[in-house]
Design an enzyme around this catalytic site. Structure first.
Site, PDB file in Angstrom:
ATOM      1  N   PRO A  79       6.292   0.398  -4.388  1.00 44.44           N
ATOM      2  CA  PRO A  79       5.550   1.459  -3.691  1.00 44.44           C
ATOM      3  C   PRO A  79       5.833   1.491  -2.202  1.00 44.44           C
ATOM      4  O   PRO A  79       5.663   0.484  -1.495  1.00 44.44           O
ATOM      5  CB  PRO A  79       4.087   1.091  -3.967  1.00 44.44           C
ATOM      6  CG  PRO A  79       4.128   0.397  -5.284  1.00 44.44           C
ATOM      7  CD  PRO A  79       5.416  -0.390  -5.266  1.00 44.44           C
ATOM      8  N   CYS A  80       6.289   2.651  -1.730  1.00 37.06           N
ATOM      9  CA  CYS A  80       6.677   2.747  -0.327  1.00 37.06           C
ATOM     10  C   CYS A  80       5.562   3.317   0.545  1.00 37.06           C
ATOM     11  O   CYS A  80       5.626   3.225   1.766  1.00 37.06           O
ATOM     12  CB  CYS A  80       7.936   3.608  -0.172  1.00 37.06           C
ATOM     13  SG  CYS A  80       7.710   5.342  -0.608  1.00 37.06           S
ATOM     14  N   GLN A  81       4.519   3.922  -0.040  1.00 40.31           N
ATOM     15  CA  GLN A  81       3.479   4.520   0.781  1.00 40.31           C
ATOM     16  C   GLN A  81       2.851   3.550   1.763  1.00 40.31           C
ATOM     17  O   GLN A  81       2.537   3.926   2.888  1.00 40.31           O
ATOM     18  CB  GLN A  81       2.393   5.159  -0.092  1.00 40.31           C
ATOM     19  CG  GLN A  81       2.817   6.433  -0.773  1.00 40.31           C
ATOM     20  CD  GLN A  81       3.479   6.156  -2.127  1.00 40.31           C
ATOM     21  OE1 GLN A  81       3.851   5.019  -2.422  1.00 40.31           O
ATOM     22  NE2 GLN A  81       3.633   7.181  -2.935  1.00 40.31           N
TER      23      GLN A  81
END
Length: 395
Positions: A79-81
Protein backbone atom coordinates in the site's frame (compact mmCIF):
# COMPACT_ATOMS: atom_id res chain seq x y z
CA UNK A 1 26.84 -12.99 -16.95
CA UNK A 2 28.39 -16.15 -18.23
CA UNK A 3 29.79 -17.02 -14.79
CA UNK A 4 26.40 -17.77 -13.28
CA UNK A 5 23.47 -19.90 -14.29
CA UNK A 6 20.26 -18.14 -15.19
CA UNK A 7 17.83 -17.97 -12.24
CA UNK A 8 14.94 -20.42 -12.36
CA UNK A 9 11.61 -18.87 -11.40
CA UNK A 10 8.58 -21.06 -11.97
CA UNK A 11 6.10 -19.92 -9.31
CA UNK A 12 5.22 -16.49 -7.97
CA UNK A 13 3.00 -15.13 -5.20
CA UNK A 14 1.38 -11.72 -5.71
CA UNK A 15 0.53 -9.74 -2.58
CA UNK A 16 -1.66 -6.60 -2.65
CA UNK A 17 -2.39 -7.71 -6.19
CA UNK A 18 -4.86 -5.00 -7.20
CA UNK A 19 -5.88 -5.63 -10.79
CA UNK A 20 -2.89 -7.84 -11.55
CA UNK A 21 -0.05 -5.73 -12.96
CA UNK A 22 2.55 -8.14 -11.62
CA UNK A 23 0.54 -11.11 -12.85
CA UNK A 24 0.37 -9.86 -16.44
CA UNK A 25 4.15 -9.39 -16.44
CA UNK A 26 4.66 -12.87 -14.97
CA UNK A 27 2.33 -14.49 -17.54
CA UNK A 28 4.31 -12.96 -20.40
CA UNK A 29 7.40 -14.68 -18.98
CA UNK A 30 5.74 -18.07 -18.40
CA UNK A 31 5.85 -17.68 -14.63
CA UNK A 32 2.86 -19.25 -12.89
CA UNK A 33 1.07 -17.25 -10.22
CA UNK A 34 0.24 -19.83 -7.55
CA UNK A 35 -1.38 -17.52 -5.00
CA UNK A 36 -2.57 -13.91 -4.90
CA UNK A 37 -4.29 -11.66 -2.39
CA UNK A 38 -6.08 -8.34 -2.16
CA UNK A 39 -8.72 -6.93 0.16
CA UNK A 40 -10.49 -4.61 -2.29
CA UNK A 41 -13.70 -6.26 -3.62
CA UNK A 42 -13.68 -4.27 -6.86
CA UNK A 43 -10.04 -5.03 -7.59
CA UNK A 44 -10.70 -8.70 -6.81
CA UNK A 45 -13.67 -8.67 -9.20
CA UNK A 46 -11.42 -7.43 -12.00
CA UNK A 47 -8.64 -9.89 -11.07
CA UNK A 48 -10.96 -12.91 -11.05
CA UNK A 49 -12.64 -11.86 -14.29
CA UNK A 50 -9.25 -11.55 -15.97
CA UNK A 51 -7.44 -14.55 -14.50
CA UNK A 52 -10.04 -16.86 -12.95
CA UNK A 53 -11.00 -17.69 -9.38
CA UNK A 54 -8.41 -20.31 -8.48
CA UNK A 55 -5.39 -18.38 -7.17
CA UNK A 56 -6.90 -15.20 -5.71
CA UNK A 57 -7.79 -15.09 -2.02
CA UNK A 58 -9.80 -12.01 -1.12
CA UNK A 59 -9.45 -10.69 2.41
CA UNK A 60 -7.06 -9.40 5.07
CA UNK A 61 -3.58 -10.76 4.35
CA UNK A 62 -2.94 -10.99 8.10
CA UNK A 63 -5.61 -13.67 8.32
CA UNK A 64 -4.52 -15.55 5.21
CA UNK A 65 -0.74 -15.54 5.48
CA UNK A 66 -0.53 -19.17 6.60
CA UNK A 67 -2.16 -20.27 3.34
CA UNK A 68 0.67 -19.00 1.15
CA UNK A 69 2.30 -21.92 -0.74
CA UNK A 70 6.02 -22.29 -1.56
CA UNK A 71 7.17 -20.01 -4.38
CA UNK A 72 10.29 -18.74 -6.13
CA UNK A 73 9.34 -15.07 -6.46
CA UNK A 74 7.33 -12.83 -4.14
CA UNK A 75 5.87 -9.65 -5.62
CA UNK A 76 4.06 -6.86 -3.81
CA UNK A 77 2.94 -3.38 -4.65
CA UNK A 78 2.48 -2.78 -0.94
CA UNK A 79 0.00 0.00 0.00
CA UNK A 80 1.43 3.30 -1.14
CA UNK A 81 -1.17 5.67 0.34
CA UNK A 82 0.68 5.93 3.67
CA UNK A 83 3.72 7.24 1.76
CA UNK A 84 2.13 9.08 -1.19
CA UNK A 85 2.47 12.83 -1.67
CA UNK A 86 -1.29 12.82 -2.30
CA UNK A 87 -2.11 11.28 1.08
CA UNK A 88 -1.57 12.18 4.73
CA UNK A 89 2.00 10.90 4.63
CA UNK A 90 1.75 8.94 7.88
CA UNK A 91 4.12 6.30 6.54
CA UNK A 92 4.93 3.47 8.90
CA UNK A 93 2.64 4.98 11.53
CA UNK A 94 -0.33 4.26 9.28
CA UNK A 95 -1.81 0.74 9.78
CA UNK A 96 -1.52 0.16 6.04
CA UNK A 97 2.18 1.00 6.25
CA UNK A 98 2.55 -1.69 8.90
CA UNK A 99 1.35 -4.27 6.40
CA UNK A 100 4.95 -4.17 5.25
CA UNK A 101 5.73 -6.30 8.32
CA UNK A 102 3.72 -9.10 6.71
CA UNK A 103 6.04 -9.07 3.71
CA UNK A 104 9.08 -9.31 5.97
CA UNK A 105 7.59 -12.23 7.88
CA UNK A 106 6.80 -14.12 4.67
CA UNK A 107 10.33 -13.59 3.36
CA UNK A 108 11.81 -14.74 6.64
CA UNK A 109 9.73 -17.92 6.76
CA UNK A 110 9.33 -18.88 3.09
CA UNK A 111 12.67 -17.63 1.73
CA UNK A 112 11.74 -17.34 -1.97
CA UNK A 113 14.77 -16.96 -4.22
CA UNK A 114 13.75 -13.42 -5.19
CA UNK A 115 11.30 -10.69 -4.36
CA UNK A 116 10.14 -7.52 -6.14
CA UNK A 117 8.46 -4.70 -4.23
CA UNK A 118 7.07 -1.43 -5.58
CA UNK A 119 6.07 1.88 -4.05
CA UNK A 120 6.00 5.62 -4.66
CA UNK A 121 9.19 7.60 -5.19
CA UNK A 122 8.39 9.72 -2.15
CA UNK A 123 9.22 6.74 0.05
CA UNK A 124 12.92 7.60 -0.35
CA UNK A 125 12.57 11.10 1.08
CA UNK A 126 9.74 11.03 3.65
CA UNK A 127 10.86 12.51 6.95
CA UNK A 128 14.47 12.80 5.84
CA UNK A 129 14.52 9.19 4.68
CA UNK A 130 13.35 7.81 8.01
CA UNK A 131 10.62 5.59 6.54
CA UNK A 132 12.78 4.05 3.85
CA UNK A 133 15.56 3.51 6.39
CA UNK A 134 13.18 1.42 8.50
CA UNK A 135 12.02 -0.60 5.50
CA UNK A 136 15.53 -1.08 4.14
CA UNK A 137 16.86 -2.06 7.56
CA UNK A 138 14.29 -4.83 7.88
CA UNK A 139 14.96 -6.15 4.39
CA UNK A 140 18.73 -5.96 4.81
CA UNK A 141 18.51 -7.91 8.05
CA UNK A 142 17.23 -10.92 6.11
CA UNK A 143 19.34 -13.31 4.03
CA UNK A 144 18.94 -11.18 0.91
CA UNK A 145 21.07 -8.87 -1.18
CA UNK A 146 18.91 -5.76 -1.65
CA UNK A 147 18.83 -3.33 -4.58
CA UNK A 148 16.45 -0.50 -5.41
CA UNK A 149 15.96 1.99 -8.20
CA UNK A 150 13.55 4.75 -9.17
CA UNK A 151 12.06 4.05 -12.59
CA UNK A 152 9.64 6.07 -14.70
CA UNK A 153 6.80 4.76 -16.87
CA UNK A 154 7.95 7.19 -19.58
CA UNK A 155 11.15 5.17 -19.96
CA UNK A 156 9.16 2.07 -20.92
CA UNK A 157 7.19 3.58 -23.79
CA UNK A 158 4.14 4.66 -21.77
CA UNK A 159 2.75 8.21 -22.03
CA UNK A 160 2.84 8.95 -18.29
CA UNK A 161 5.23 10.64 -15.88
CA UNK A 162 4.97 7.95 -13.20
CA UNK A 163 8.03 7.55 -10.99
CA UNK A 164 8.14 4.54 -8.72
CA UNK A 165 10.79 2.91 -6.58
CA UNK A 166 11.27 -0.81 -7.17
CA UNK A 167 13.11 -2.94 -4.62
CA UNK A 168 14.48 -6.37 -5.44
CA UNK A 169 16.01 -8.97 -3.18
CA UNK A 170 18.12 -11.99 -4.11
CA UNK A 171 18.59 -14.76 -1.57
CA UNK A 172 22.27 -14.76 -0.69
CA UNK A 173 22.71 -18.43 -1.58
CA UNK A 174 21.62 -17.42 -5.12
CA UNK A 175 25.25 -16.49 -5.79
CA UNK A 176 28.63 -17.66 -4.61
CA UNK A 177 30.17 -14.24 -4.04
CA UNK A 178 29.86 -11.96 -1.06
CA UNK A 179 29.45 -8.78 -3.09
CA UNK A 180 25.84 -8.15 -4.20
CA UNK A 181 25.21 -8.65 -7.88
CA UNK A 182 23.97 -5.41 -9.44
CA UNK A 183 20.95 -5.89 -11.70
CA UNK A 184 19.01 -2.60 -11.74
CA UNK A 185 21.96 -0.48 -12.82
CA UNK A 186 23.86 -1.11 -16.03
CA UNK A 187 27.56 -1.31 -16.72
CA UNK A 188 27.20 2.09 -18.39
CA UNK A 189 25.65 3.47 -15.20
CA UNK A 190 28.55 2.26 -13.09
CA UNK A 191 30.99 3.91 -15.47
CA UNK A 192 29.40 7.24 -14.48
CA UNK A 193 30.65 6.93 -10.91
CA UNK A 194 33.30 9.44 -9.87
CA UNK A 195 36.44 8.08 -8.26
CA UNK A 196 35.32 8.66 -4.68
CA UNK A 197 31.98 6.92 -5.25
CA UNK A 198 33.57 4.03 -7.10
CA UNK A 199 35.98 3.46 -4.24
CA UNK A 200 33.10 3.37 -1.75
CA UNK A 201 31.10 0.97 -3.92
CA UNK A 202 33.94 -1.54 -3.93
CA UNK A 203 34.71 -1.21 -0.22
CA UNK A 204 31.87 -2.61 1.88
CA UNK A 205 33.29 -1.18 5.12
CA UNK A 206 32.87 2.33 3.72
CA UNK A 207 29.18 1.88 2.99
CA UNK A 208 26.89 4.01 5.13
CA UNK A 209 24.92 2.55 8.00
CA UNK A 210 21.25 2.45 7.08
CA UNK A 211 19.91 3.39 10.50
CA UNK A 212 22.25 6.38 10.74
CA UNK A 213 21.09 7.85 7.43
CA UNK A 214 18.91 10.93 7.98
CA UNK A 215 18.29 12.37 4.53
CA UNK A 216 16.78 11.42 1.19
CA UNK A 217 18.08 8.12 -0.11
CA UNK A 218 19.62 8.10 -3.62
CA UNK A 219 17.48 6.93 -6.53
CA UNK A 220 19.58 3.77 -6.87
CA UNK A 221 21.32 1.71 -4.27
CA UNK A 222 22.35 -1.69 -2.91
CA UNK A 223 22.25 -2.87 0.68
CA UNK A 224 23.13 -5.79 2.91
CA UNK A 225 23.96 -6.44 6.56
CA UNK A 226 22.76 -3.04 7.78
CA UNK A 227 24.79 -0.96 5.29
CA UNK A 228 24.09 0.58 1.89
CA UNK A 229 25.69 2.33 -1.04
CA UNK A 230 23.63 4.60 -3.30
CA UNK A 231 23.96 6.99 -6.20
CA UNK A 232 21.79 9.22 -8.39
CA UNK A 233 22.50 8.16 -11.96
CA UNK A 234 21.77 10.64 -14.73
CA UNK A 235 20.76 8.11 -17.41
CA UNK A 236 18.49 5.10 -17.79
CA UNK A 237 20.20 3.19 -20.57
CA UNK A 238 17.33 0.77 -21.24
CA UNK A 239 15.01 3.64 -22.09
CA UNK A 240 12.48 3.05 -24.86
CA UNK A 241 11.61 5.98 -27.10
CA UNK A 242 8.72 7.82 -25.54
CA UNK A 243 5.20 8.16 -26.88
CA UNK A 244 2.74 11.00 -26.36
CA UNK A 245 -0.84 11.00 -25.23
CA UNK A 246 -1.88 11.77 -28.79
CA UNK A 247 -0.87 8.25 -29.86
CA UNK A 248 -3.14 6.39 -27.42
CA UNK A 249 -6.34 8.46 -27.67
CA UNK A 250 -9.63 6.90 -28.68
CA UNK A 251 -11.04 8.25 -31.92
CA UNK A 252 -14.74 8.01 -31.05
CA UNK A 253 -15.46 9.21 -27.50
CA UNK A 254 -18.84 9.31 -25.77
CA UNK A 255 -20.20 12.73 -24.84
CA UNK A 256 -20.11 11.83 -21.13
CA UNK A 257 -16.40 12.61 -21.18
CA UNK A 258 -16.84 16.05 -22.80
CA UNK A 259 -16.34 19.24 -20.75
CA UNK A 260 -15.96 21.72 -23.61
CA UNK A 261 -18.69 24.18 -22.61
CA UNK A 262 -17.73 24.45 -18.95
CA UNK A 263 -14.03 24.57 -19.78
CA UNK A 264 -14.39 27.47 -22.20
CA UNK A 265 -16.07 29.49 -19.46
CA UNK A 266 -13.30 28.76 -16.98
CA UNK A 267 -10.57 29.59 -19.47
CA UNK A 268 -11.68 33.23 -19.29
CA UNK A 269 -10.15 33.34 -15.81
CA UNK A 270 -7.17 31.12 -16.60
CA UNK A 271 -3.61 31.98 -17.52
CA UNK A 272 -2.09 30.61 -20.74
CA UNK A 273 0.99 28.59 -19.83
CA UNK A 274 1.87 26.30 -22.74
CA UNK A 275 5.03 24.66 -21.42
CA UNK A 276 6.18 21.21 -20.39
CA UNK A 277 6.83 20.07 -16.83
CA UNK A 278 8.54 16.64 -16.65
CA UNK A 279 7.07 15.75 -20.02
CA UNK A 280 3.55 16.94 -19.15
CA UNK A 281 2.15 19.65 -21.43
CA UNK A 282 0.33 22.35 -19.48
CA UNK A 283 -1.76 24.72 -21.60
CA UNK A 284 -3.70 26.76 -19.04
CA UNK A 285 -3.70 27.24 -15.32
CA UNK A 286 -5.96 29.34 -13.13
CA UNK A 287 -3.03 30.77 -11.22
CA UNK A 288 -0.22 30.14 -13.67
CA UNK A 289 1.43 27.37 -11.63
CA UNK A 290 2.59 23.96 -12.75
CA UNK A 291 -0.16 21.93 -11.11
CA UNK A 292 -2.02 24.43 -8.91
CA UNK A 293 -5.57 25.59 -9.45
CA UNK A 294 -7.55 24.76 -12.56
CA UNK A 295 -5.29 23.14 -15.15
CA UNK A 296 -5.82 22.21 -18.79
CA UNK A 297 -3.37 19.74 -20.28
CA UNK A 298 -2.24 19.17 -23.85
CA UNK A 299 -1.72 15.87 -25.65
CA UNK A 300 1.73 16.50 -27.14
CA UNK A 301 3.30 15.38 -23.88
CA UNK A 302 2.54 12.65 -21.39
CA UNK A 303 -0.06 12.40 -18.66
CA UNK A 304 0.76 13.36 -15.08
CA UNK A 305 0.85 10.43 -12.67
CA UNK A 306 -2.50 8.66 -12.66
CA UNK A 307 -3.81 8.25 -9.12
CA UNK A 308 -6.83 6.89 -7.27
CA UNK A 309 -7.83 10.42 -6.21
CA UNK A 310 -11.34 11.07 -7.54
CA UNK A 311 -10.78 14.75 -8.40
CA UNK A 312 -7.86 13.83 -10.65
CA UNK A 313 -10.13 11.72 -12.85
CA UNK A 314 -11.85 14.88 -14.08
CA UNK A 315 -8.78 16.75 -15.31
CA UNK A 316 -9.30 18.47 -18.64
CA UNK A 317 -7.33 17.85 -21.83
CA UNK A 318 -7.51 19.90 -25.03
CA UNK A 319 -8.07 17.44 -27.85
CA UNK A 320 -8.71 19.07 -31.20
CA UNK A 321 -11.28 21.81 -30.65
CA UNK A 322 -12.77 20.11 -27.61
CA UNK A 323 -11.91 19.83 -23.95
CA UNK A 324 -12.57 16.56 -22.16
CA UNK A 325 -11.34 14.15 -19.51
CA UNK A 326 -9.49 11.01 -20.44
CA UNK A 327 -11.60 7.89 -20.89
CA UNK A 328 -11.27 4.71 -18.86
CA UNK A 329 -9.86 2.97 -21.94
CA UNK A 330 -7.22 5.69 -22.28
CA UNK A 331 -6.33 5.18 -18.62
CA UNK A 332 -5.81 1.50 -19.39
CA UNK A 333 -3.51 2.31 -22.31
CA UNK A 334 -1.54 4.89 -20.31
CA UNK A 335 -0.84 2.20 -17.70
CA UNK A 336 -0.12 -0.49 -20.29
CA UNK A 337 -3.17 -2.71 -19.66
CA UNK A 338 -5.55 -4.21 -22.23
CA UNK A 339 -8.39 -1.83 -23.12
CA UNK A 340 -11.09 -3.93 -21.46
CA UNK A 341 -9.07 -5.13 -18.47
CA UNK A 342 -11.38 -3.47 -15.92
CA UNK A 343 -14.65 -3.94 -17.82
CA UNK A 344 -16.10 -5.97 -14.92
CA UNK A 345 -16.64 -2.78 -12.89
CA UNK A 346 -18.17 0.62 -13.64
CA UNK A 347 -16.33 3.28 -15.61
CA UNK A 348 -16.22 5.42 -12.46
CA UNK A 349 -14.47 2.66 -10.50
CA UNK A 350 -12.03 1.86 -13.29
CA UNK A 351 -10.21 5.17 -12.87
CA UNK A 352 -9.16 4.47 -9.27
CA UNK A 353 -8.20 0.86 -10.04
CA UNK A 354 -5.97 1.86 -12.93
CA UNK A 355 -4.57 4.76 -10.90
CA UNK A 356 -3.48 2.34 -8.16
CA UNK A 357 -1.97 -0.25 -10.51
CA UNK A 358 1.64 -0.90 -11.43
CA UNK A 359 2.31 -0.85 -15.20
CA UNK A 360 3.05 -4.44 -16.30
CA UNK A 361 5.80 -3.32 -18.66
CA UNK A 362 7.62 -1.58 -15.79
CA UNK A 363 7.69 -4.62 -13.53
CA UNK A 364 8.37 -6.78 -16.56
CA UNK A 365 11.67 -4.96 -17.01
CA UNK A 366 12.56 -5.75 -13.41
CA UNK A 367 11.69 -9.41 -13.91
CA UNK A 368 13.86 -9.53 -17.01
CA UNK A 369 16.79 -8.06 -15.07
CA UNK A 370 16.53 -11.12 -12.82
CA UNK A 371 15.53 -13.81 -15.31
CA UNK A 372 18.12 -12.82 -17.90
CA UNK A 373 20.83 -12.30 -15.28
CA UNK A 374 21.50 -8.76 -16.37
CA UNK A 375 24.38 -8.29 -13.98
CA UNK A 376 26.41 -5.11 -14.40
CA UNK A 377 30.15 -5.43 -14.83
CA UNK A 378 32.26 -3.39 -12.48
CA UNK A 379 35.03 -2.34 -14.83
CA UNK A 380 37.97 -0.11 -14.15
CA UNK A 381 36.88 3.53 -14.61
CA UNK A 382 38.91 5.87 -16.78
CA UNK A 383 40.72 7.23 -13.75
CA UNK A 384 41.96 3.71 -12.88
CA UNK A 385 42.62 2.28 -16.32
CA UNK A 386 46.23 1.55 -15.53
CA UNK A 387 45.64 0.12 -12.08
CA UNK A 388 44.98 -3.50 -11.27
CA UNK A 389 41.58 -3.96 -9.68
CA UNK A 390 39.17 -6.84 -9.56
CA UNK A 391 36.13 -8.17 -7.76
CA UNK A 392 35.13 -11.85 -7.53
CA UNK A 393 32.90 -11.48 -10.59
CA UNK A 394 34.48 -8.52 -12.40
CA UNK A 395 35.47 -9.13 -15.98
Amino acid sequence: MDNFELPIIRATVELFSGIGGFRLAAQERNIQTVWANDSCPKACNVYQTSFGNKELKQGDIRELVNEIPPHDLLTAGFPCQPFSSAGKKDGVRDPRGNLFEIIVDILRKQKPSFFILENVKRLLSMEEGNHFAKILSQLASLDYHIEWRVVNAMDFGLPQNRQRVVIIGALQNDVEVDFPLIRLASTENLSELPESSFNRLTDFDSWLKIKAHSQRFPHWGIAKDGRFFGYDFTHFYDRISGVTLRTILESDVDTQFDFTESTLKRLQDSTPVNHFVQGVQILYNQVGGARMGYTVFGIDGVAPTLTSTTSRHYERYKIGNKYRRLTNVEYARIQGFPDNHCAAVSIYDQYALFGNAIPPVMVGWVMDCILENRVAKITMPKFEQLQLFSLPYAL
